[in-house]
Design a protein around this motif. Structure first.
Motif, PDB file in Angstrom:
ATOM      1  N   LEU A   1      24.632  57.186  34.177  1.00  0.00           N
ATOM      2  CA  LEU A   1      25.859  56.516  33.743  1.00  0.00           C
ATOM      3  C   LEU A   1      27.026  57.482  33.585  1.00  0.00           C
ATOM      4  O   LEU A   1      28.175  57.085  33.587  1.00  0.00           O
ATOM      5  CB  LEU A   1      25.620  55.779  32.419  1.00  0.00           C
ATOM      6  CG  LEU A   1      24.635  54.615  32.468  1.00  0.00           C
ATOM      7  CD1 LEU A   1      24.565  53.924  31.127  1.00  0.00           C
ATOM      8  CD2 LEU A   1      25.018  53.602  33.543  1.00  0.00           C
TER       9      LEU A   1
ATOM     10  N   GLU B   1      24.655  42.596  33.988  1.00  0.00           N
ATOM     11  CA  GLU B   1      24.233  43.921  33.522  1.00  0.00           C
ATOM     12  C   GLU B   1      23.873  44.800  34.703  1.00  0.00           C
ATOM     13  O   GLU B   1      23.391  44.327  35.729  1.00  0.00           O
ATOM     14  CB  GLU B   1      23.040  43.780  32.582  1.00  0.00           C
ATOM     15  CG  GLU B   1      23.442  43.173  31.251  1.00  0.00           C
ATOM     16  CD  GLU B   1      22.254  42.925  30.350  1.00  0.00           C
ATOM     17  OE1 GLU B   1      21.234  43.586  30.552  1.00  0.00           O
ATOM     18  OE2 GLU B   1      22.365  42.057  29.491  1.00  0.00           O
ATOM     19  N   TYR B   2      24.063  46.069  34.477  1.00  0.00           N
ATOM     20  CA  TYR B   2      23.898  47.028  35.566  1.00  0.00           C
ATOM     21  C   TYR B   2      22.477  47.036  36.133  1.00  0.00           C
ATOM     22  O   TYR B   2      22.290  46.933  37.352  1.00  0.00           O
ATOM     23  CB  TYR B   2      24.282  48.432  35.068  1.00  0.00           C
ATOM     24  CG  TYR B   2      23.908  49.520  36.047  1.00  0.00           C
ATOM     25  CD1 TYR B   2      24.689  49.766  37.169  1.00  0.00           C
ATOM     26  CD2 TYR B   2      22.756  50.281  35.880  1.00  0.00           C
ATOM     27  CE1 TYR B   2      24.340  50.733  38.088  1.00  0.00           C
ATOM     28  CE2 TYR B   2      22.395  51.253  36.797  1.00  0.00           C
ATOM     29  CZ  TYR B   2      23.193  51.477  37.895  1.00  0.00           C
ATOM     30  OH  TYR B   2      22.842  52.428  38.806  1.00  0.00           O
TER      31      TYR B   2
ATOM     32  N   SER C   1      21.368  46.246  39.951  1.00  0.00           N
ATOM     33  CA  SER C   1      20.979  47.362  40.821  1.00  0.00           C
ATOM     34  C   SER C   1      19.542  47.177  41.317  1.00  0.00           C
ATOM     35  O   SER C   1      19.213  47.545  42.437  1.00  0.00           O
ATOM     36  CB  SER C   1      21.196  48.674  40.072  1.00  0.00           C
ATOM     37  OG  SER C   1      20.077  49.436  39.971  1.00  0.00           O
TER      38      SER C   1
ATOM     39  N   ALA D   1      26.719  45.851  40.651  1.00  0.00           N
ATOM     40  CA  ALA D   1      26.083  46.784  39.712  1.00  0.00           C
ATOM     41  C   ALA D   1      27.032  47.926  39.391  1.00  0.00           C
ATOM     42  O   ALA D   1      27.204  48.319  38.234  1.00  0.00           O
ATOM     43  CB  ALA D   1      24.791  47.329  40.314  1.00  0.00           C
ATOM     44  N   GLN D   2      27.675  48.425  40.440  1.00  0.00           N
ATOM     45  CA  GLN D   2      28.610  49.541  40.259  1.00  0.00           C
ATOM     46  C   GLN D   2      29.721  49.158  39.285  1.00  0.00           C
ATOM     47  O   GLN D   2      30.093  49.928  38.403  1.00  0.00           O
ATOM     48  CB  GLN D   2      29.181  49.894  41.632  1.00  0.00           C
ATOM     49  CG  GLN D   2      30.287  50.897  41.594  1.00  0.00           C
ATOM     50  CD  GLN D   2      30.254  51.819  42.797  1.00  0.00           C
ATOM     51  OE1 GLN D   2      29.365  52.625  42.950  1.00  0.00           O
ATOM     52  NE2 GLN D   2      31.222  51.691  43.655  1.00  0.00           N
TER      53      GLN D   2
ATOM     54  N   GLN E   1      29.566  47.131  36.918  1.00  0.00           N
ATOM     55  CA  GLN E   1      29.070  46.980  35.552  1.00  0.00           C
ATOM     56  C   GLN E   1      28.579  48.292  34.929  1.00  0.00           C
ATOM     57  O   GLN E   1      28.107  48.295  33.801  1.00  0.00           O
ATOM     58  CB  GLN E   1      27.931  45.960  35.517  1.00  0.00           C
ATOM     59  CG  GLN E   1      28.390  44.552  35.851  1.00  0.00           C
ATOM     60  CD  GLN E   1      29.563  44.105  35.019  1.00  0.00           C
ATOM     61  OE1 GLN E   1      29.447  43.908  33.822  1.00  0.00           O
ATOM     62  NE2 GLN E   1      30.738  43.966  35.619  1.00  0.00           N
ATOM     63  N   SER E   2      28.677  49.379  35.666  1.00  0.00           N
ATOM     64  CA  SER E   2      28.233  50.646  35.083  1.00  0.00           C
ATOM     65  C   SER E   2      29.338  51.214  34.205  1.00  0.00           C
ATOM     66  O   SER E   2      30.499  50.832  34.320  1.00  0.00           O
ATOM     67  CB  SER E   2      27.856  51.641  36.182  1.00  0.00           C
ATOM     68  OG  SER E   2      28.998  51.949  36.941  1.00  0.00           O
TER      69      SER E   2
ATOM     70  N   THR F   1      27.751  54.902  39.667  1.00  0.00           N
ATOM     71  CA  THR F   1      26.661  55.812  39.315  1.00  0.00           C
ATOM     72  C   THR F   1      26.244  56.527  40.603  1.00  0.00           C
ATOM     73  O   THR F   1      26.480  56.006  41.700  1.00  0.00           O
ATOM     74  CB  THR F   1      25.442  55.057  38.764  1.00  0.00           C
ATOM     75  OG1 THR F   1      24.872  54.295  39.826  1.00  0.00           O
ATOM     76  CG2 THR F   1      25.783  54.139  37.608  1.00  0.00           C
TER      77      THR F   1
ATOM     78  N   THR G   1      24.187  54.116  42.881  1.00  0.00           N
ATOM     79  CA  THR G   1      24.920  53.070  43.616  1.00  0.00           C
ATOM     80  C   THR G   1      25.785  53.701  44.708  1.00  0.00           C
ATOM     81  O   THR G   1      25.918  53.132  45.795  1.00  0.00           O
ATOM     82  CB  THR G   1      25.807  52.218  42.677  1.00  0.00           C
ATOM     83  OG1 THR G   1      26.637  53.077  41.914  1.00  0.00           O
ATOM     84  CG2 THR G   1      24.996  51.343  41.769  1.00  0.00           C
TER      85      THR G   1
ATOM     86  N   ASN H   1      35.019  45.516  35.207  1.00  0.00           N
ATOM     87  CA  ASN H   1      34.802  46.512  34.161  1.00  0.00           C
ATOM     88  C   ASN H   1      36.146  46.685  33.473  1.00  0.00           C
ATOM     89  O   ASN H   1      36.597  45.779  32.800  1.00  0.00           O
ATOM     90  CB  ASN H   1      34.305  47.807  34.814  1.00  0.00           C
ATOM     91  CG  ASN H   1      33.704  48.763  33.822  1.00  0.00           C
ATOM     92  OD1 ASN H   1      34.071  48.749  32.654  1.00  0.00           O
ATOM     93  ND2 ASN H   1      32.792  49.567  34.259  1.00  0.00           N
TER      94      ASN H   1
END
Lengths: 558, 507
Positions: free
Chosen positions: A35, A338-339, A343, A365-366, A368-369, A374, A377, B145
């Motif tokens: 993260l 959620e990540y 992912s 996923a990216q 939500q990081s 990350t 990802t 985000n």
């Protein structure tokens, strides 16, 4: 005697910390590293350092990047926390166990997955500078001390943020010179006010926002204040005569380590989410491709089983061992914010060569990081964009990875092996369909199976489709896939066909699909136990003993 | 004439360089491969320095920019990067209004010095609104985000975060829309947490609850009436689907949409069956600058979505509107219909002088931001004909557009750099309708666009910086009190079949 007790306590605590962080908590810390992406890049440096205390955040993130190496995370955390404790000891006049208390405070910080080492590094540096001042500067002439402190204050406030007050406090109240004490205190306070004022004006930050130290990600101001006040009181008391030559000192030093042990235990025991920890473990094992370790995990949780199914697919034995693990019809189907689940879905589609779906999930996923991306990802998106023929965006993701320390090598070799290879450049996905990724994995698999996708390149799609048909009890689709695609019939598929043939009373199916005789024998035994005149619980225990890894047991007792 | 001057200056430059540095040049017939592409672009005289880099070069480069009065700027850079000094550039541009700039690039390496073919940049006499407002967001809007609404001074590199969702419980913020490019009258939607529409008029902030029994969703795409008293909104049931295996990443589409008009003073909404029918989808409203017409996109209600997304083709239509009586006309007129050529229209914007409508066209769909075949098309309302804007388009999605207040500049989003992220391009159109080549919004760091993981969403030019404090907006957003909009009792009320959508995830 007291020193020996303190030393013993340190040794015990350090050993237990190291064991905990390096063995039980390494998966968590690996995820923390994912993260927090540290880049060796001027912009990254400026972006981090530009904020108050940003230097410490930068240093903290620098250290966090090493968390991806087993055991190193434990060593780093151990060093940071115990260095603070040791510096506190060295700044006092006597040795005692009160300096161990910050370990308890900091364990609150470390426990969070979005943890930041900024506060710990800033306190450590502040104490370190205080120690340097005590050891080397205080002995010099008074004007040197005076100039040193005055010139050091702006730098410290910029680099350490609020933690610079610890140094200032130490200089003014503990390590002060008698002759210029009043003048020095006055000058330091005026300078501090000017510095804080200038910083707030220059950086356009609200003073209270700054006090809140949001960049350290210590969410509770009370908690932050408590740490600072404790350290300041500790320094005052340890530099006074309160504890000297008193019996209470002895008693406290014996009772205190017990309290610390208990406190740290309560913190970790109470705050740790064990399901999350199991998820981090699965993520770690999947990323490191330690499939055997992953397949040794048992859990009723859908998300854990989804990881296990990826392990089974990668090992190529999903058709043999599927029901060795608790399955249900919704495994490997997540539409979350959620990540980790996103992912995980991205990884499944990636391994099924379903690049459009994989890209969609990795993108989400990216987003939500914690940092917006990350390393994992980025790696996957670089590969996926390349495979889809979008080289420019692939380069974009690679360029970030090339600025990291541990992923640079991968990025460079990817670039050399693939992007410069003209033959491979033409290999990107050319199949195209107007169908959309749904939440239902089986539907998505059928899209691929029905759009003429080159299945021979990836048998996993057929395997996964058959698995989902079994879990969702979709007989017609199961046989449709079997009829269209040549698949070697694994144990669980044979069990499924046998059960279906039994239900439909269609013996031809057994001959058609050439069901293994030992499986037929087992099935008849299974049926006879079921039809025997024993109680339900006894029947269950008899079946579980021998058949708990079969489709029959799953369909009967799911 | 230009060619002669260019040649003379070129020779002069060659001579001067040779004289000063005694260096021999290899003349290259090709234009330099630079990023961003600045060859033949038309720029406003207030624009920030157009820094660039020579692609795939690690060498020292020298750039000479000369205008027709022979004033020049000489900049040298290392590793192929050129960082033009701000003050030199500003004074140079102000003295070059209406002029052509000749840019010569020399790449100096140990083996040889390459002098590339000089290229031109045209400095327009037309001014541009100095401030630009855009939303920075990850490109797949299904999840988000950090979202920021940012204002940028395009005459410098100064960028300020105006609003950040970190201050409003990480909610979604979208559709920032200004009245007549004015920084003191605008609106923004907040979704999910602390949901509501923030309306700012004369720097006073109000939060609207736009939920109504007769609308299918909260208010979505807005457009201010020139009077500033009425705002047209669409209400949409919007969805987003990712492709399983397609060069496109995703499709954003409506399953139903209507248009309503909101009267700010009475806090009432009204509509007409012609703009809120149940068998058609109406969206993207825009008022004519005189306020007497409402343009919008319309298409037939699809049967099954997203399956039938290929059949979705919007047309641009107009309906009369009387601002005094708030009465809408009784028929709609087709303005742009490209169905015969297999194209649909979306995301229209009208020039403030009322002469042009700029919109996106693509083979199908609603929200063309993700359609690689989406191109801009410019429609001249006076001549009732399209103008050639091929120079503005690329092989990737060129979509959302907005005008400067003097109608001479257009800003639009394009994914042409990497196919994934949308970035703002500025293009010129002169009084005769002749368009210049667009250029990418300049950044101090040339590699900025290659490093960022955010798309520039809905770039809009405004006449000055927004003065209202973000804290005033945060305070109202987080406040529970809001004004509930009411349907005008006399108005036609659309049938929404009990569907009400929290329009939050998309746009």
């Amino acid at each position: 005697m007291v020193n020996k007790i303190v030393l013993g306590c340190y040794f015990l605590l350090a050993t237990s910390f190291f064991v905990f962080f390096s063995i039980f908590y390494k998966y968590h810390l690996f995820f923390v590293e994912q993260l927090s992406v540290f880049l060796f890049d001027y912009d990254y440096f400026v972006n981090q350092v530009n904020d108050l205390g940003g230097v410490c955040i930068y240093l903290g993130n620098f250290l966090i990047q090493f968390f991806c190496i087993d055991y190193l995370a434990g060593v780093i955390l151990l060093f940071l926390i115990f260095a603070i404790s040791l510096l506190l000891q060295m700044l006092g006049r006597t040795y005692n166990c009160w300096a161990l208390l910050p370990i308890l405070f900091f364990s609150f910080l470390i426990i969070k997955v979005e943890m930041n080492l900024g506060l710990i590094v800033s306190i450590l540096l502040s104490l370190f500078f205080s120690y340097i001042y005590k050891k080397y500067i205080l002995r010099k002439a008074e004007y040197i001390c005076f100039l040193f402190v005055l010139s050091f204050i702006p730098i410290l406030f910029f680099c350490l943020g609020l933690s610079a007050f610890i140094f200032l406090f130490f200089v003014l109240f503990i390590g002060r010179k008698k002759k210029y004490a009043v003048l020095m205190s006055f000058c330091c306070l005026v300078e501090t006010m000017l510095v804080v004022g200038c910083i707030c004006t220059f950086f356009k930050v609200d003073f209270f926002d700054w006090l809140n130290c949001s960049k350290f990600q210590v969410y509770n101001l009370f908690y932050l204040a408590f740490i600072y006040i404790y350290i300041l009181f500790y320094l005052i008391i340890q530099n006074s005569n309160i504890f000297l030559k008193r019996k209470v000192h002895w008693i406290i030093n014996v009772a205190f380590p017990l309290f610390i042990f208990l406190g740290v235990g309560i913190v970790f025991g109470g705050k740790i989410n064990f399901l999350d920890e199991k998820l981090y473990k699965c993520e770690y094992l999947m990323r490191k491709q330690k499939w055997d370790d992953l397949l040794s995990i048992h859990s009723d949780q859908e998300v854990i089983t989804s990881y296990i199914n990826i392990g089974l697919l990668s090992r190529g034995n999903i058709s043999e061992r599927l029901f060795c693990y608790p399955q249900n019809e919704n495994v490997n189907e997540f539409w979350s914010s959620e990540y980790l689940p996103l992912s995980l879905m991205g990884e499944l589609y990636y391994r099924l060569n379903m690049f459009g779906a994989a890209r969609a999930y990795f993108f989400m996923a990216q987003t939500q990081s914690l940092r917006g991306y990350t390393p994992f990802t980025l790696m996957r998106l670089a590969e996926l964009e390349y495979k889809r023929g979008n080289f420019k965006s692939s380069f974009k993701f690679l360029s970030v990875l090339k600025k990291t320390f541990f992923y640079k090598k991968w990025a460079k070799s990817f670039e050399e092996d693939f992007l410069l290879n003209e033959e491979i450049k033409d290999r990107y996905v050319k199949e195209c369909s107007d169908l959309f990724v749904g939440k239902n994995l089986l539907e998505n698999l059928c899209i691929m199976l029905n759009t003429g996708y080159n299945i021979s390149s990836n048998k996993n799609i057929i395997e996964m489709a058959l698995v989902k048909c079994m879990l969702k009890n979709n007989h017609s689709l199961f046989f449709d896939i079997l009829n269209k695609h040549s698949v070697s019939l694994g144990k669980v598929y044979q069990e499924y066909i046998l059960m279906y043939a039994y239900m439909k009373n269609d013996v031809c199916l057994i001959d058609k699909w050439d069901i293994n005789k030992s499986i037929i024998k087992d099935f008849y035994e299974y049926v006879s136990i079921n039809q025997s005149n024993v109680s339900k619980s006894e029947k269950y225990s008899l079946l579980e003993k021998k058949y708990k890894d079969t489709y029959w047991f799953y369909s009967q007792f799911k | 004439m230009l060619k002669i001057v260019s040649l003379l200056l070129y020779l002069l430059f060659l001579g001067s360089c040779a004289y000063n540095e005694k260096i021999e040049y290899t003349i290259v017939q090709e234009y330099p491969d630079i990023f961003p592409d600045l060859i033949d672009v038309t720029i406003p005289y207030e624009i920030a320095p157009l820094n660039f880099k020579l692609v795939n070069s690690d060498n020292r480069i020298k750039v000479v920019i000369v205008n027709q009065q022979s004033d020049s700027i000489i900049v040298t850079g290392i590793k192929g990067y050129i960082d033009i000094p701000f003050y030199d550039w500003s004074s140079f541009l102000s003295s070059s209004k209406g002029d052509t700039l000749f840019v010569k690039v020399v790449e100096c390496s140990e083996s040889c010095n390459k002098l590339y073919r000089p290229f031109h940049m045209y400095v327009s006499n037309d001014s541009i609104d100095k401030n630009l407002v855009y939303r920075l967001i990850e490109p797949t809007y299904a999840h988000w985000n950090e979202i920021k609404i940012v204002q940028r001074d395009i005459s410098s590199f100064e960028e300020k975060t105006f609003l950040s969702n970190r201050e409003t419980n990480n909610n979604c913020m979208n559709c920032h829309t200004f009245n007549d490019n004015r920084p003191d009258e605008f609106l923004i939607h907040f979704r999910k947490n602390n949901a509501g529409t923030i309306l700012v008029r004369n720097n006073k902030v109000v939060k609207l609850n736009t939920q109504s029994q007769n609308t299918i969703s909260h208010f979505v795409y807005p457009c201010w009436h020139p009077s500033g008293k009425i705002i047209a909104f669409s209400t949409n049931l919007t969805h987003m689907s990712f492709f399983a295996n397609n060069p496109r990443l995703l499709e954003v589409y409506d399953t139903s949409s209507d248009i309503i008009l909101y009267n700010i003073e009475s806090n009432e909404i009204f509509t007409s069956p012609l703009i809120a029918s149940s068998d058609k989808m109406e969206t993207f409203p825009i008022f004519s600058p005189l306020g007497d017409k409402l343009y919008f996109c319309i298409c037939d209600q699809p049967r099954v979505m997203p399956r039938d997304f290929r059949s979705i083709r919007y047309k641009l239509v107009a309906i009369d509107y009387n601002p005094a009586t708030h009465v809408l006309g009784n028929k709609i007129q087709y303005v742009i219909d490209l169905d015969s050529v297999g194209m649909g229209i979306s995301l229209p914007s009208i020039s403030p002088d009322g002469r042009y409508i700029l919109c996106s066209k693509a083979s199908c769909g609603c929200f063309f931001s993700w359609s690689p075949d989406s191109d801009l098309c410019l429609f001249d309302l006076q001549k009732n004909a399209f103008l050639d804007v091929d120079r503005w388009n690329s092989d990737f999605a060129d979509s959302f557009s907005a005008w400067s207040s003097n109608s001479r500049w257009v800003i639009f989003s394009s994914r042409r750099i990497d196919g994934l992220y949308s970035y703002p391009y500025i293009a010129h159109i002169d009084s005769c309708g002749k368009v210049g080549r667009p250029f990418l919004l300049p950044q101090k760091d040339v590699d900025y666009y290659n490093k960022t993981f955010k798309s520039f969403n809905m770039p809009k030019l405004i006449k000055g910086a927004i003065q209202i404090s973000p804290k005033d907006i945060y305070k109202v957003v987080c406040c529970k009190e809001d004004y509930c909009v009411q349907f005008d009792e006399k108005s036609y009320k659309p049938v929404n079949n009990g569907i009400m959508m929290e329009h939050s995830n998309v746009n």
